[in-house]
Design an enzyme around this catalytic site. Structure first.
Site, PDB file in Angstrom:
ATOM      1  CB  CYS A  13      25.860  54.030  64.146  1.00 20.96           C
ATOM      2  SG  CYS A  13      25.414  52.923  65.483  1.00 20.96           S
TER       3      CYS A  13
ATOM      4  CB  CYS B  11      26.948  58.084  64.605  1.00 21.80           C
ATOM      5  SG  CYS B  11      27.392  58.823  66.184  1.00 21.80           S
TER       6      CYS B  11
ATOM      7  CB  CYS C  45      29.230  44.198  73.251  1.00 17.66           C
ATOM      8  SG  CYS C  45      28.916  45.745  72.416  1.00 17.66           S
TER       9      CYS C  45
ATOM     10  CB  CYS D 131      21.140  55.476  69.717  1.00 18.65           C
ATOM     11  SG  CYS D 131      22.549  56.514  70.150  1.00 18.65           S
TER      12      CYS D 131
ATOM     13  CB  CYS E   5      31.895  47.888  65.374  1.00 15.38           C
ATOM     14  SG  CYS E   5      33.141  47.354  66.506  1.00 15.38           S
TER      15      CYS E   5
ATOM     16  CD  GLU F 165      20.366  43.299  67.721  1.00 11.39           C
ATOM     17  OE1 GLU F 165      20.370  42.391  66.893  1.00 11.39           O
ATOM     18  OE2 GLU F 165      20.636  44.469  67.428  1.00 11.39           O
TER      19      GLU F 165
HETATM   20  N1  SAH Z   1      27.261  55.515  71.701  1.00 13.50           N
HETATM   21  C1  SAH Z   1      28.520  54.999  72.124  1.00 13.50           C
HETATM   22  C2  SAH Z   1      28.601  53.498  72.233  1.00 13.50           C
HETATM   23  C3  SAH Z   1      27.952  52.652  71.169  1.00 13.50           C
HETATM   24  S1  SAH Z   1      28.776  52.433  69.634  1.00 13.50           S
HETATM   25  C4  SAH Z   1      29.627  55.545  71.256  1.00 13.50           C
HETATM   26  O1  SAH Z   1      29.349  56.263  70.297  1.00 13.50           O
HETATM   27  O2  SAH Z   1      30.788  55.316  71.560  1.00 13.50           O
HETATM   28  C5  SAH Z   1      30.254  51.543  69.938  1.00 13.50           C
HETATM   29  C6  SAH Z   1      31.341  51.845  68.900  1.00 13.50           C
HETATM   30  O3  SAH Z   1      31.015  51.288  67.605  1.00 13.50           O
HETATM   31  C7  SAH Z   1      31.551  53.325  68.702  1.00 13.50           C
HETATM   32  O4  SAH Z   1      32.911  53.631  68.591  1.00 13.50           O
HETATM   33  C8  SAH Z   1      30.867  53.542  67.391  1.00 13.50           C
HETATM   34  O5  SAH Z   1      31.279  54.730  66.777  1.00 13.50           O
HETATM   35  C9  SAH Z   1      31.242  52.279  66.639  1.00 13.50           C
HETATM   36  N2  SAH Z   1      30.452  52.041  65.436  1.00 13.50           N
HETATM   37  C10 SAH Z   1      29.158  52.348  65.222  1.00 13.50           C
HETATM   38  N3  SAH Z   1      28.792  51.979  63.977  1.00 13.50           N
HETATM   39  C11 SAH Z   1      29.869  51.422  63.402  1.00 13.50           C
HETATM   40  C12 SAH Z   1      30.108  50.814  62.127  1.00 13.50           C
HETATM   41  N4  SAH Z   1      29.148  50.737  61.207  1.00 13.50           N
HETATM   42  N5  SAH Z   1      31.332  50.310  61.896  1.00 13.50           N
HETATM   43  C13 SAH Z   1      32.297  50.364  62.840  1.00 13.50           C
HETATM   44  N6  SAH Z   1      32.130  50.916  64.055  1.00 13.50           N
HETATM   45  C14 SAH Z   1      30.929  51.445  64.339  1.00 13.50           C
END
Ligand code: SAH
Length: 299
Positions: free
Chosen positions: A74, A71, A60, A67, A288, A47
Site C-alpha cells: 500500500c 501493509c 472514497c 496510516c 486502490c 486525498e
Molecule cells: N485500512 C483499510 C482501508 C484502506 S485501504 C483497509 O486495510 O481495508 C482500502 C483497500 O485497498 C484495502 O483492501 C487495501 O488492502 C487495498 N489496497 C491497498 N493498497 C493496494 C494496492 N497497491 N493495490 C490494490 N489494493 C490495495
C-alpha cells in the site's frame, strides 16, 4: 456576525470550527474518476476520490492523515502517521466534493488513506452524520467500512447493529504469507480474524465482503485459491478481487488477466461468490492503494 450576542459568538468560537477545505489539486481521469487533494487547514493534506458507477457516485474517503498499519503493498505505507481525522473532517470530504461538482453522493467507502477502525469513535460518529436524515441522509447500506482486521473492533461493530457493509482486507489465506504482507496479522492472525467475522455474520446476518488483492506469483495461484476456499467455505460472504496496483519500490506486481479470471472462476465453481473490481483512476494514481498523503510524494 454582530447580530448575535457577544456571549453566543464566544461560545461558537470555542465550541465549533467552520471547516471549508481548500482544493490543492484536482485530477480528472479518462474514466471520469476524480481525485482531490484537500488542504485540511492545519498544514496537512488528504486525498479523496470520487468514482462514477451505474448505481451512482461513490466517494472514497480518508480516515486518518497517514496510516500505522504498514501493509507492504500500500502506498500509504512508509509515510509518517500524523493524526486521526475528526468526524467533521471526514464528513467535510463529502461536502467539499458535492459543492465542487454540484452533485449528490450516493455511496461512501472508507477505503482512502488510514485504517478506519484505528480511528473508531470519529469514524462511527461520521457514519452517523452521513446516515442521519438531518445530516447527509445516505442509507447505511450505501456505506462501507474497510479494515485490515482490527479484531476487537469487529466484535464492537457486530454488537452495534450497524447496517453498513463491512469489508475485510484479507489478501491471503495463509498466516505466514499474510504476516509478510500485512503486519497486523502478527497481532491478530487469520483464525482470530475469521472467528470475529463469523461472530459478526451471526449477530448481524449480514454478508461480509472480503477484499483480495491479487499479486503475481504471490497469492494468485491455484493453491492460494484452494486455501481461500477452505477458509471461506459456508460463510455468508462475497470476495472482491482487486488486481493489485504496483507502488513505487513495491515488490508486488499485478497478476495477469488470465490468472485473475482463473482465480475468480475457481472460487465461483466452489460456491464462493467472487467478482473482479473494475480498475478506476489508475492514470491519476487514484486506484486502490495509490493514494499518498503529501504533494510531491506521488508514484
Ligand atoms: N485500512 C483499510 C482501508 C484502506 S485501504 C483497509 O486495510 O481495508 C482500502 C483497500 O485497498 C484495502 O483492501 C487495501 O488492502 C487495498 N489496497 C491497498 N493498497 C493496494 C494496492 N497497491 N493495490 C490494490 N489494493 C490495495
Amino acid at each position: 456576525m454582530t447580530d448575535l450576542s457577544l456571549a453566543l459568538r464566544e461560545k461558537l468560537k470555542t465550541e465549533f470550527t467552520l471547516c471549508n477545505y481548500k482544493i490543492l489539486e484536482k485530477q480528472v481521469s479518462f474514466d471520469g474518476t476524480i481525485k482531490y487533494l484537500f488542504d485540511i487547514l492545519d498544514g496537512n493534506a488528504i486525498e479523496t476520490v470520487i468514482m462514477e458507477y451505474k448505481h451512482g457516485r461513490t466517494i472514497c474517503v480518508s480516515s486518518q492523515v497517514g496510516c500505522k498499519m504498514g501493509c507492504k503493498f500500500c502506498a500509504s505505507t512508509g509515510i509518517e502517521f500524523i493524526r486521526n481525522l475528526s468526524s467533521g473532517e471526514i464528513v467535510e470530504q463529502l461536502l467539499a466534493v458535492e459543492k465542487n461538482l454540484g452533485i449528490k453522493i450516493s455511496n461512501v467507502v472508507f477505503m482512502g488513506i488510514g485504517e478506519p477502525l484505528d480511528n473508531f469513535d470519529n469514524v462511527m460518529k461520521a457514519v452517523e452524520i452521513i446516515n442521519n436524515p438531518k445530516g447527509l441522509e445516505i442509507g447505511a447500506r450505501h456505506i462501507s467500512i474497510s479494515t485490515c482486521g482490527i479484531v476487537p473492533k469487529i466484535y464492537e461493530i457486530a454488537d452495534m447493529d450497524l447496517q453498513c457493509t463491512l469489508s475485510i482486507s484479507l489478501h491471503e489465506a495463509n498466516n505466514e504469507k499474510r504476516s509478510a504482507m500485512m503486519p497486523i496479522n502478527n497481532r491478530y492472525n487469520i483464525e482470530e480474524l475469521m472467528k470475529a467475522c463469523r461472530y459478526y455474520i451471526e449477530k448481524t446476518n449480514k454478508r461480509i465482503s472480503f477484499e483480495y488483492a491479487l499479486a503475481k506469483d504471490n497469492n494468485d495461484n491455484e493453491k492460494d485459491a484452494e486455501e481461500l476456499v477452505k477458509l471461506l467455505k459456508g460463510m455468508l460472504c462475497h470476495v472482491n478481487l482487486i488486481p493489485i496496483n504496483k507502488i513505487q519500490d513495491g515488490k508486488f506486481s499485478k497478476s495477469t488477466n488470465e490468472n485473475i479470471i482463473k482465480f475468480r472462476d475457481y472460487l465461483n465453481s466452489k460456491g464462493i461468490v467472487a467478482t473482479i473490481r473494475r480498475e478506476l483512476g489508475s492514470d491519476i494514481d487514484a486506484a486502490c492503494g495509490q493514494l499518498r498523503r503529501k504533494r510531491g510524494e506521488k508514484n
